[in-house]
Motif scaffolding. Structure first.
Motif, PDB file in Angstrom:
ATOM      1  N   GLY A   1      40.508  48.154  32.166  1.00  0.00           N
ATOM      2  CA  GLY A   1      40.746  48.925  30.953  1.00  0.00           C
ATOM      3  C   GLY A   1      41.080  48.037  29.770  1.00  0.00           C
ATOM      4  N   LEU A   2      41.883  47.013  30.013  1.00  0.00           N
ATOM      5  CA  LEU A   2      42.243  46.088  28.933  1.00  0.00           C
ATOM      6  C   LEU A   2      41.023  45.301  28.466  1.00  0.00           C
ATOM      7  CD1 LEU A   2      45.689  44.739  30.222  1.00  0.00           C
ATOM      8  CD2 LEU A   2      45.269  46.374  28.369  1.00  0.00           C
ATOM      9  N   LEU A   3      40.133  44.957  29.395  1.00  0.00           N
ATOM     10  CA  LEU A   3      38.913  44.253  29.012  1.00  0.00           C
ATOM     11  C   LEU A   3      38.059  45.122  28.104  1.00  0.00           C
ATOM     12  CD1 LEU A   3      36.998  41.831  29.291  1.00  0.00           C
ATOM     13  CD2 LEU A   3      36.068  42.918  31.363  1.00  0.00           C
TER      14      LEU A   3
ATOM     15  N   THR B   1      30.190  45.187  32.378  1.00  0.00           N
ATOM     16  CA  THR B   1      29.640  45.848  33.571  1.00  0.00           C
ATOM     17  C   THR B   1      29.706  44.963  34.812  1.00  0.00           C
ATOM     18  OG1 THR B   1      28.204  47.276  32.268  1.00  0.00           O
ATOM     19  CG2 THR B   1      27.585  46.907  34.564  1.00  0.00           C
ATOM     20  N   PRO B   2      29.212  43.707  34.779  1.00  0.00           N
ATOM     21  CA  PRO B   2      29.309  42.895  36.002  1.00  0.00           C
ATOM     22  C   PRO B   2      30.751  42.550  36.373  1.00  0.00           C
ATOM     23  CG  PRO B   2      28.409  41.602  34.188  1.00  0.00           C
ATOM     24  CD  PRO B   2      28.424  43.014  33.731  1.00  0.00           C
ATOM     25  N   VAL B   3      31.605  42.304  35.364  1.00  0.00           N
ATOM     26  CA  VAL B   3      33.013  42.003  35.665  1.00  0.00           C
ATOM     27  C   VAL B   3      33.668  43.206  36.335  1.00  0.00           C
ATOM     28  CG1 VAL B   3      35.284  41.584  34.640  1.00  0.00           C
ATOM     29  CG2 VAL B   3      33.315  40.232  33.898  1.00  0.00           C
ATOM     30  N   THR B   4      33.393  44.402  35.825  1.00  0.00           N
ATOM     31  CA  THR B   4      33.979  45.617  36.425  1.00  0.00           C
ATOM     32  C   THR B   4      33.495  45.812  37.857  1.00  0.00           C
ATOM     33  OG1 THR B   4      34.166  46.689  34.261  1.00  0.00           O
ATOM     34  CG2 THR B   4      34.192  48.123  36.198  1.00  0.00           C
ATOM     35  N   LEU B   5      32.211  45.611  38.097  1.00  0.00           N
ATOM     36  CA  LEU B   5      31.690  45.754  39.462  1.00  0.00           C
ATOM     37  C   LEU B   5      32.298  44.711  40.392  1.00  0.00           C
ATOM     38  CD1 LEU B   5      27.920  46.465  38.698  1.00  0.00           C
ATOM     39  CD2 LEU B   5      29.679  48.089  39.449  1.00  0.00           C
ATOM     40  N   LEU B   6      32.503  43.494  39.878  1.00  0.00           N
ATOM     41  CA  LEU B   6      33.154  42.457  40.679  1.00  0.00           C
ATOM     42  C   LEU B   6      34.591  42.833  40.994  1.00  0.00           C
ATOM     43  CD1 LEU B   6      33.091  39.641  41.967  1.00  0.00           C
ATOM     44  CD2 LEU B   6      33.739  38.687  39.739  1.00  0.00           C
ATOM     45  N   LEU B   7      35.292  43.384  39.993  1.00  0.00           N
ATOM     46  CA  LEU B   7      36.668  43.820  40.215  1.00  0.00           C
ATOM     47  C   LEU B   7      36.732  44.926  41.263  1.00  0.00           C
ATOM     48  CD1 LEU B   7      38.119  43.860  36.575  1.00  0.00           C
ATOM     49  CD2 LEU B   7      38.660  42.253  38.416  1.00  0.00           C
ATOM     50  N   LEU B   8      35.770  45.835  41.218  1.00  0.00           N
ATOM     51  CA  LEU B   8      35.731  46.913  42.209  1.00  0.00           C
ATOM     52  C   LEU B   8      35.533  46.346  43.610  1.00  0.00           C
ATOM     53  CD1 LEU B   8      33.608  49.639  40.379  1.00  0.00           C
ATOM     54  CD2 LEU B   8      36.056  49.724  40.904  1.00  0.00           C
ATOM     55  N   LEU B   9      34.686  45.335  43.725  1.00  0.00           N
ATOM     56  CA  LEU B   9      34.485  44.699  45.020  1.00  0.00           C
ATOM     57  C   LEU B   9      35.782  44.060  45.504  1.00  0.00           C
ATOM     58  CD1 LEU B   9      32.565  43.837  47.292  1.00  0.00           C
ATOM     59  CD2 LEU B   9      32.016  41.801  45.935  1.00  0.00           C
ATOM     60  N   MET B  10      36.505  43.432  44.596  1.00  0.00           N
ATOM     61  CA  MET B  10      37.779  42.819  44.951  1.00  0.00           C
ATOM     62  C   MET B  10      38.811  43.882  45.314  1.00  0.00           C
ATOM     63  SD  MET B  10      37.953  39.878  41.985  1.00  0.00           S
ATOM     64  CE  MET B  10      39.594  39.346  42.491  1.00  0.00           C
ATOM     65  N   VAL B  11      38.824  44.988  44.553  1.00  0.00           N
ATOM     66  CA  VAL B  11      39.773  46.077  44.814  1.00  0.00           C
ATOM     67  C   VAL B  11      39.617  46.608  46.228  1.00  0.00           C
ATOM     68  CG1 VAL B  11      40.233  48.508  44.275  1.00  0.00           C
ATOM     69  CG2 VAL B  11      40.184  46.811  42.451  1.00  0.00           C
ATOM     70  N   SER B  12      38.359  46.744  46.691  1.00  0.00           N
ATOM     71  CA  SER B  12      38.115  47.299  48.025  1.00  0.00           C
ATOM     72  C   SER B  12      38.595  46.384  49.141  1.00  0.00           C
ATOM     73  CB  SER B  12      36.616  47.569  48.205  1.00  0.00           C
ATOM     74  OG  SER B  12      35.892  46.343  48.226  1.00  0.00           O
ATOM     75  N   ARG B  13      38.878  45.120  48.786  1.00  0.00           N
ATOM     76  CA  ARG B  13      39.287  44.158  49.818  1.00  0.00           C
ATOM     77  C   ARG B  13      40.746  43.739  49.708  1.00  0.00           C
ATOM     78  NH1 ARG B  13      34.657  42.050  52.208  1.00  0.00           N
ATOM     79  NH2 ARG B  13      32.722  42.607  51.149  1.00  0.00           N
ATOM     80  N   LEU B  14      41.426  44.152  48.640  1.00  0.00           N
ATOM     81  CA  LEU B  14      42.819  43.742  48.448  1.00  0.00           C
ATOM     82  C   LEU B  14      43.737  44.603  49.299  1.00  0.00           C
ATOM     83  CD1 LEU B  14      42.931  43.190  44.584  1.00  0.00           C
ATOM     84  CD2 LEU B  14      43.083  41.444  46.365  1.00  0.00           C
ATOM     85  N   PRO B  15      44.681  43.983  50.026  1.00  0.00           N
ATOM     86  CA  PRO B  15      45.568  44.759  50.891  1.00  0.00           C
ATOM     87  C   PRO B  15      46.731  45.399  50.152  1.00  0.00           C
ATOM     88  CG  PRO B  15      46.049  42.422  51.129  1.00  0.00           C
ATOM     89  CD  PRO B  15      44.892  42.522  50.176  1.00  0.00           C
TER      90      PRO B  15
ATOM     91  N   VAL C   1      25.762  44.631  22.837  1.00  0.00           N
ATOM     92  CA  VAL C   1      24.916  44.754  24.032  1.00  0.00           C
ATOM     93  C   VAL C   1      25.281  43.678  25.043  1.00  0.00           C
ATOM     94  CG1 VAL C   1      22.567  44.554  24.902  1.00  0.00           C
ATOM     95  CG2 VAL C   1      23.015  45.863  22.825  1.00  0.00           C
ATOM     96  N   MET C   2      25.440  42.449  24.567  1.00  0.00           N
ATOM     97  CA  MET C   2      25.738  41.356  25.481  1.00  0.00           C
ATOM     98  C   MET C   2      27.112  41.544  26.145  1.00  0.00           C
ATOM     99  SD  MET C   2      25.954  37.262  24.733  1.00  0.00           S
ATOM    100  CE  MET C   2      27.507  37.433  23.861  1.00  0.00           C
ATOM    101  N   LEU C   3      28.123  41.888  25.328  1.00  0.00           N
ATOM    102  CA  LEU C   3      29.481  42.003  25.871  1.00  0.00           C
ATOM    103  C   LEU C   3      29.624  43.207  26.807  1.00  0.00           C
ATOM    104  CD1 LEU C   3      31.658  41.091  22.745  1.00  0.00           C
ATOM    105  CD2 LEU C   3      31.170  39.675  24.753  1.00  0.00           C
ATOM    106  N   ARG C   4      29.014  44.307  26.413  1.00  0.00           N
ATOM    107  CA  ARG C   4      29.193  45.524  27.220  1.00  0.00           C
ATOM    108  C   ARG C   4      28.322  45.506  28.481  1.00  0.00           C
ATOM    109  NH1 ARG C   4      32.477  48.665  24.187  1.00  0.00           N
ATOM    110  NH2 ARG C   4      32.208  48.719  21.905  1.00  0.00           N
ATOM    111  N   MET C   5      27.067  45.144  28.322  1.00  0.00           N
ATOM    112  CA  MET C   5      26.151  45.222  29.458  1.00  0.00           C
ATOM    113  C   MET C   5      26.224  44.000  30.362  1.00  0.00           C
ATOM    114  SD  MET C   5      22.726  47.006  27.839  1.00  0.00           S
ATOM    115  CE  MET C   5      22.039  47.205  29.477  1.00  0.00           C
ATOM    116  N   PHE C   6      26.457  42.828  29.776  1.00  0.00           N
ATOM    117  CA  PHE C   6      26.363  41.607  30.575  1.00  0.00           C
ATOM    118  C   PHE C   6      27.704  40.916  30.805  1.00  0.00           C
ATOM    119  CE2 PHE C   6      22.280  42.173  28.360  1.00  0.00           C
ATOM    120  CZ  PHE C   6      21.475  42.358  29.468  1.00  0.00           C
ATOM    121  N   VAL C   7      28.772  41.480  30.274  1.00  0.00           N
ATOM    122  CA  VAL C   7      30.119  40.970  30.569  1.00  0.00           C
ATOM    123  C   VAL C   7      30.949  42.060  31.246  1.00  0.00           C
ATOM    124  CG1 VAL C   7      32.272  40.058  29.632  1.00  0.00           C
ATOM    125  CG2 VAL C   7      30.086  39.280  28.705  1.00  0.00           C
TER     126      VAL C   7
END
Length: 410
Positions: free
Chosen positions: A118-120, A91-105, A83-89
């Motif tokens: 995927g590797l995570l 999920t937030p890491v993936t959402l952060l990566l998505l935010l970064m993806v939208s800004r990377l040129p 629960v801790m790794l999936r929900m609290f590591v």
């Protein structure tokens, strides 16, 4: 949806249809196009791919937590950690990566971020299985197949990265199976075969989709290039049909089109329109005596003199026939046109082109001038041409080297 992240694609004027045809015949070669095409392809698909990535990424960031249901059954001793790794590591890491993806040129950075997610996911699942003491921990490594299927189909990362990801995930599976000594080998071997089969099948689908995407893009580019080449050919043909290559002047066809337009404008504005028609005196005899090449050179000199020393910005000069030139003057009456005709006559005479068969021993010109008001009753452009032609005939009858004008200042 994300939009406006790509620059306008530059024109690939150096990529011809034959080059594109050659690429289309090399199916696997489409995975890496020549640098200009590859760059253009990536930019053309950036917005659409980014939209797909963002949408699927947000969905998986939350749906991935449904694996907790399987965790509770297969490795219940590690459920709290799961629960801790999936929900609290994850999920937030993936959402952060998505935010970064939208800004990377850079495209490769965005794809790399998706691969890292995927590797995570694979790392978390493997870690939970390795530290679990439950007998289902070994067989549960097959849950890594979810990462393979999602990355190769839903996220649709590029084939090269998908292949690398699958190799790493399968290596992680093998490593995890070796770490879990209690895992039954009669189960792990078929599980490994299933993992490998899933990778092969989904990679094939990923490869096929990318090849089709690239092929479709090339076909559309080829169609655009064909249209561009056709338009260029038509433009060249149109220019050739309206241009005299010897004197670099508009030809008679272009002159007549311009006269029709100028006539309508002068008719609307209530202005006069003048036409000057000039013919080199005894030019056929000159051509016979000096030769065709020298005669062509003489016509070029006459055209250059007219263009550089006689024309006003609003005048339109054309080669009307073999040794005939026509000049159209909008808004100018007969007096002004006759003065221009005199400058033409003296300009040609001043060139002092030797003509042994001429009474003046040099090349001369006869000039006919006509002027009309297009808004006059029953006036037509054909009448203006006929009047200028008759004026030229009168100038010839007077012995040449003469200006004859028809028209009034009214």
């Amino acid at each position: 949806m994300i939009s406006g992240l790509t620059r306008p694609p530059e024109a690939l004027t150096n990529v011809g249809v034959s080059t594109i045809d050659s690429l289309l015949n090399k199916r696997l070669g489409l995975l890496r196009l020549p640098a200009p095409l590859e760059s253009r392809f990536m930019r053309d698909h950036t917005t659409r791919r980014l939209n797909v990535t963002m949408a699927s990424g947000v969905v998986v960031a939350f749906l991935y937590n449904w694996i907790l249901v399987a965790d509770a059954v297969m490795i219940p001793d590690q459920f709290d950690l799961a629960v801790m790794l999936r929900m609290f590591v994850f999920t937030p890491v993936t959402l952060l990566l998505l935010l970064m993806v939208s800004r990377l040129p850079l495209v490769w950075l965005r794809e790399g971020m998706i691969m890292f997610s995927g590797l995570l996911a694979a790392g978390i699942s493997t870690y939970l299985c390795v530290i679990s003491q439950h007998p289902n921990a070994g067989p549960y490594l097959v849950s890594l197949a979810v990462v393979v299927v999602f990355s190769n189909t839903v996220a649709r990362i590029r084939f090269g990265l998908a292949l690398l990801l699958d190799i790493i995930v399968f290596g992680v599976f093998v490593w995890g199976a070796l770490q879990i000594t209690s895992a039954p080998r009669e189960v792990m071997l078929p599980a490994g075969v299933m993992m490998l089969s899933l990778s092969v099948f989904t990679l094939y689908g990923c490869l096929t989709l990318e090849l089709d995407e690239r092929r479709t893009w090339l076909i559309r580019l080829r169609e655009r290039r064909l249209r561009e080449e056709l338009m260029q050919a038509n433009a060249q043909l149109n220019a050739a049909s309206r241009h005299d290559p010897l004197t670099d002047l508009p030809n008679r066809h272009h002159f007549e089109d311009t006269l029709a337009t100028a006539w309508q404008r002068a008719q609307t504005a209530g202005q006069p329109l003048s036409m000057i028609l000039l013919d080199l005196d005894q030019f056929r005899a000159y051509n016979t005596s000096v030769g065709q090449e020298e005669g062509d050179g003489c016509l070029q000199r006459i055209a250059a003199m007219l263009r550089n020393h006689v024309l006003q910005p609003e005048d339109f000069l054309a080669r009307y026939g073999g040794e005939e030139f026509a000049l159209l003057q909008a808004g100018q009456n007969i007096t002004h046109a006759a003065a221009t005709a005199q400058r033409i006559r003296t300009g040609v005479e001043a060139l002092q082109v030797p003509h042994p068969l001429s009474p003046t021993t040099c090349l001369t010109v006869s000039v006919g001038v006509a002027s009309m008001r297009p808004d006059a009753p029953h006036a037509t452009s054909a009448q203006l041409i006929a009047a200028a032609d008759e004026a030229l005939r009168q100038a010839k009858q007077q012995g040449g080297n003469t200006v004859f004008a028809f028209g009034t200042d009214g």
